[in-house]
Design a protein around this motif. Structure first.
Motif, PDB file in Angstrom:
ATOM      1  N   PRO A   1      -6.681  54.598  43.300  1.00  0.00           N
ATOM      2  CA  PRO A   1      -6.353  53.413  44.095  1.00  0.00           C
ATOM      3  C   PRO A   1      -6.958  52.113  43.550  1.00  0.00           C
ATOM      4  CG  PRO A   1      -6.965  55.202  45.546  1.00  0.00           C
ATOM      5  CD  PRO A   1      -7.242  55.657  44.139  1.00  0.00           C
ATOM      6  N   GLU A   2      -8.072  52.189  42.832  1.00  0.00           N
ATOM      7  CA  GLU A   2      -8.683  50.974  42.281  1.00  0.00           C
ATOM      8  C   GLU A   2      -7.871  50.399  41.123  1.00  0.00           C
ATOM      9  OE1 GLU A   2     -12.769  51.460  41.399  1.00  0.00           O
ATOM     10  OE2 GLU A   2     -13.264  52.177  43.403  1.00  0.00           O
ATOM     11  N   MET A   3      -7.015  51.190  40.507  1.00  0.00           N
ATOM     12  CA  MET A   3      -6.213  50.738  39.371  1.00  0.00           C
ATOM     13  C   MET A   3      -4.805  50.305  39.779  1.00  0.00           C
ATOM     14  SD  MET A   3      -8.189  50.999  36.757  1.00  0.00           S
ATOM     15  CE  MET A   3      -7.076  50.936  35.391  1.00  0.00           C
ATOM     16  N   MET A   4      -4.427  50.518  41.036  1.00  0.00           N
ATOM     17  CA  MET A   4      -3.072  50.215  41.492  1.00  0.00           C
ATOM     18  C   MET A   4      -2.863  48.714  41.651  1.00  0.00           C
ATOM     19  SD  MET A   4      -2.374  53.004  44.438  1.00  0.00           S
ATOM     20  CE  MET A   4      -2.312  54.733  44.071  1.00  0.00           C
ATOM     21  N   PRO A   5      -1.677  48.219  41.275  1.00  0.00           N
ATOM     22  CA  PRO A   5      -1.342  46.825  41.591  1.00  0.00           C
ATOM     23  C   PRO A   5      -1.262  46.647  43.109  1.00  0.00           C
ATOM     24  CG  PRO A   5       0.291  47.794  40.107  1.00  0.00           C
ATOM     25  CD  PRO A   5      -0.647  48.876  40.525  1.00  0.00           C
ATOM     26  N   LEU A   6      -1.396  45.436  43.576  1.00  0.00           N
ATOM     27  CA  LEU A   6      -1.478  45.169  45.018  1.00  0.00           C
ATOM     28  C   LEU A   6      -0.302  45.728  45.823  1.00  0.00           C
ATOM     29  CD1 LEU A   6      -3.143  43.958  47.244  1.00  0.00           C
ATOM     30  CD2 LEU A   6      -1.978  41.797  46.850  1.00  0.00           C
ATOM     31  N   PRO A   7       0.976  45.517  45.449  1.00  0.00           N
ATOM     32  CA  PRO A   7       2.058  46.056  46.273  1.00  0.00           C
ATOM     33  C   PRO A   7       2.026  47.584  46.365  1.00  0.00           C
ATOM     34  CG  PRO A   7       2.932  44.419  44.764  1.00  0.00           C
ATOM     35  CD  PRO A   7       1.517  44.673  44.370  1.00  0.00           C
ATOM     36  N   THR A   8       1.679  48.241  45.263  1.00  0.00           N
ATOM     37  CA  THR A   8       1.604  49.700  45.270  1.00  0.00           C
ATOM     38  C   THR A   8       0.435  50.162  46.127  1.00  0.00           C
ATOM     39  OG1 THR A   8       2.493  49.675  43.038  1.00  0.00           O
ATOM     40  CG2 THR A   8       1.520  51.721  43.780  1.00  0.00           C
ATOM     41  N   PHE A   9      -0.699  49.474  46.044  1.00  0.00           N
ATOM     42  CA  PHE A   9      -1.871  49.830  46.838  1.00  0.00           C
ATOM     43  C   PHE A   9      -1.595  49.673  48.331  1.00  0.00           C
ATOM     44  CE2 PHE A   9      -5.911  48.637  48.869  1.00  0.00           C
ATOM     45  CZ  PHE A   9      -6.623  49.803  48.640  1.00  0.00           C
ATOM     46  N   VAL A  10      -0.933  48.597  48.703  1.00  0.00           N
ATOM     47  CA  VAL A  10      -0.617  48.360  50.116  1.00  0.00           C
ATOM     48  C   VAL A  10       0.293  49.472  50.644  1.00  0.00           C
ATOM     49  CG1 VAL A  10       0.596  46.814  51.702  1.00  0.00           C
ATOM     50  CG2 VAL A  10      -0.990  45.877  50.021  1.00  0.00           C
ATOM     51  N   GLU A  11       1.286  49.865  49.865  1.00  0.00           N
ATOM     52  CA  GLU A  11       2.183  50.944  50.281  1.00  0.00           C
ATOM     53  C   GLU A  11       1.420  52.256  50.387  1.00  0.00           C
ATOM     54  OE1 GLU A  11       4.852  54.139  50.440  1.00  0.00           O
ATOM     55  OE2 GLU A  11       3.575  53.796  48.724  1.00  0.00           O
TER      56      GLU A  11
ATOM     57  N   MET B   1      -1.852  52.695  50.963  1.00  0.00           N
ATOM     58  CA  MET B   1      -2.742  52.666  52.124  1.00  0.00           C
ATOM     59  C   MET B   1      -1.959  52.766  53.427  1.00  0.00           C
ATOM     60  SD  MET B   1      -5.650  52.833  50.910  1.00  0.00           S
ATOM     61  CE  MET B   1      -6.578  52.645  52.414  1.00  0.00           C
ATOM     62  N   GLY B   2      -0.793  52.154  53.481  1.00  0.00           N
ATOM     63  CA  GLY B   2       0.044  52.277  54.669  1.00  0.00           C
ATOM     64  C   GLY B   2       0.456  53.715  54.918  1.00  0.00           C
ATOM     65  N   ARG B   3       0.766  54.416  53.843  1.00  0.00           N
ATOM     66  CA  ARG B   3       1.142  55.822  53.974  1.00  0.00           C
ATOM     67  C   ARG B   3      -0.049  56.651  54.443  1.00  0.00           C
ATOM     68  NH1 ARG B   3       2.323  58.535  48.876  1.00  0.00           N
ATOM     69  NH2 ARG B   3       2.905  56.434  48.276  1.00  0.00           N
ATOM     70  N   CYS B   4      -1.258  56.348  53.928  1.00  0.00           N
ATOM     71  CA  CYS B   4      -2.459  57.073  54.341  1.00  0.00           C
ATOM     72  C   CYS B   4      -2.773  56.834  55.814  1.00  0.00           C
ATOM     73  CB  CYS B   4      -3.658  56.661  53.488  1.00  0.00           C
ATOM     74  SG  CYS B   4      -3.590  57.240  51.802  1.00  0.00           S
TER      75      CYS B   4
ATOM     76  N   ASN C   1       9.563  47.983  38.865  1.00  0.00           N
ATOM     77  CA  ASN C   1       8.203  47.473  38.731  1.00  0.00           C
ATOM     78  C   ASN C   1       7.283  47.990  39.825  1.00  0.00           C
ATOM     79  OD1 ASN C   1       8.796  46.007  36.450  1.00  0.00           O
ATOM     80  ND2 ASN C   1       9.193  44.114  37.569  1.00  0.00           N
ATOM     81  N   PHE C   2       7.813  48.342  40.966  1.00  0.00           N
ATOM     82  CA  PHE C   2       7.027  48.902  42.053  1.00  0.00           C
ATOM     83  C   PHE C   2       6.879  50.412  41.912  1.00  0.00           C
ATOM     84  CE2 PHE C   2       7.119  51.028  46.204  1.00  0.00           C
ATOM     85  CZ  PHE C   2       5.891  50.614  46.700  1.00  0.00           C
ATOM     86  N   LEU C   3       7.953  51.092  41.541  1.00  0.00           N
ATOM     87  CA  LEU C   3       7.971  52.554  41.528  1.00  0.00           C
ATOM     88  C   LEU C   3       7.166  53.144  40.388  1.00  0.00           C
ATOM     89  CD1 LEU C   3       9.165  54.798  43.189  1.00  0.00           C
ATOM     90  CD2 LEU C   3      11.151  54.799  41.701  1.00  0.00           C
ATOM     91  N   TRP C   4       7.204  52.537  39.211  1.00  0.00           N
ATOM     92  CA  TRP C   4       6.502  53.095  38.056  1.00  0.00           C
ATOM     93  C   TRP C   4       4.991  53.226  38.304  1.00  0.00           C
ATOM     94  CZ3 TRP C   4       7.140  56.221  34.356  1.00  0.00           C
ATOM     95  CH2 TRP C   4       6.266  56.266  33.283  1.00  0.00           C
ATOM     96  N   PRO C   5       4.274  52.186  38.758  1.00  0.00           N
ATOM     97  CA  PRO C   5       2.839  52.364  39.036  1.00  0.00           C
ATOM     98  C   PRO C   5       2.585  53.373  40.154  1.00  0.00           C
ATOM     99  CG  PRO C   5       3.350  50.036  38.924  1.00  0.00           C
ATOM    100  CD  PRO C   5       4.646  50.775  38.902  1.00  0.00           C
ATOM    101  N   LEU C   6       3.476  53.464  41.106  1.00  0.00           N
ATOM    102  CA  LEU C   6       3.300  54.425  42.202  1.00  0.00           C
ATOM    103  C   LEU C   6       3.320  55.853  41.679  1.00  0.00           C
ATOM    104  CD1 LEU C   6       3.030  54.727  45.283  1.00  0.00           C
ATOM    105  CD2 LEU C   6       5.515  54.849  45.380  1.00  0.00           C
ATOM    106  N   LEU C   7       4.145  56.118  40.672  1.00  0.00           N
ATOM    107  CA  LEU C   7       4.245  57.459  40.101  1.00  0.00           C
ATOM    108  C   LEU C   7       3.141  57.760  39.091  1.00  0.00           C
ATOM    109  CD1 LEU C   7       8.090  57.623  39.503  1.00  0.00           C
ATOM    110  CD2 LEU C   7       6.794  58.717  41.327  1.00  0.00           C
ATOM    111  N   VAL C   8       2.697  56.768  38.358  1.00  0.00           N
ATOM    112  CA  VAL C   8       1.794  57.006  37.233  1.00  0.00           C
ATOM    113  C   VAL C   8       0.325  56.879  37.616  1.00  0.00           C
ATOM    114  CG1 VAL C   8       1.152  56.190  34.943  1.00  0.00           C
ATOM    115  CG2 VAL C   8       3.544  56.295  35.590  1.00  0.00           C
TER     116      VAL C   8
END
Length: 59
Positions: A33-43, A45-48, A22-29
């Motif tokens: 950033p405005e369309m990302m779910p919160l956990p994916t967005f936080v990861e 932004m942390g990487r940025c 559930n976390f990895l699929w949105p990260l790949l697809v």
């Protein structure tokens, strides 16, 4: 209770795989950033912030 140990291990592995999926699929697809779910967005932004690399078009 020794009989419950294999069942608990199997359930833990399956739950972990589901949560990871559930976390990895949105990260790949999703690339916007405005369309990302919160956990994916936080990861994301942390990487940025950690690497200093920002997406083009985003300040």
């Amino acid at each position: 209770m020794p009989i419950s140990r294999p069942v608990t291990s199997a359930v833990t592995i399956l739950v972990f795989a589901g949560v990871r999926s559930n976390f990895l699929w949105p990260l790949l697809v999703v690339t916007d950033p405005e369309m990302m779910p919160l956990p994916t967005f936080v990861e994301h932004m942390g990487r940025c912030v950690y690497t200093g690399i920002h997406e083009p078009g985003h300040p």
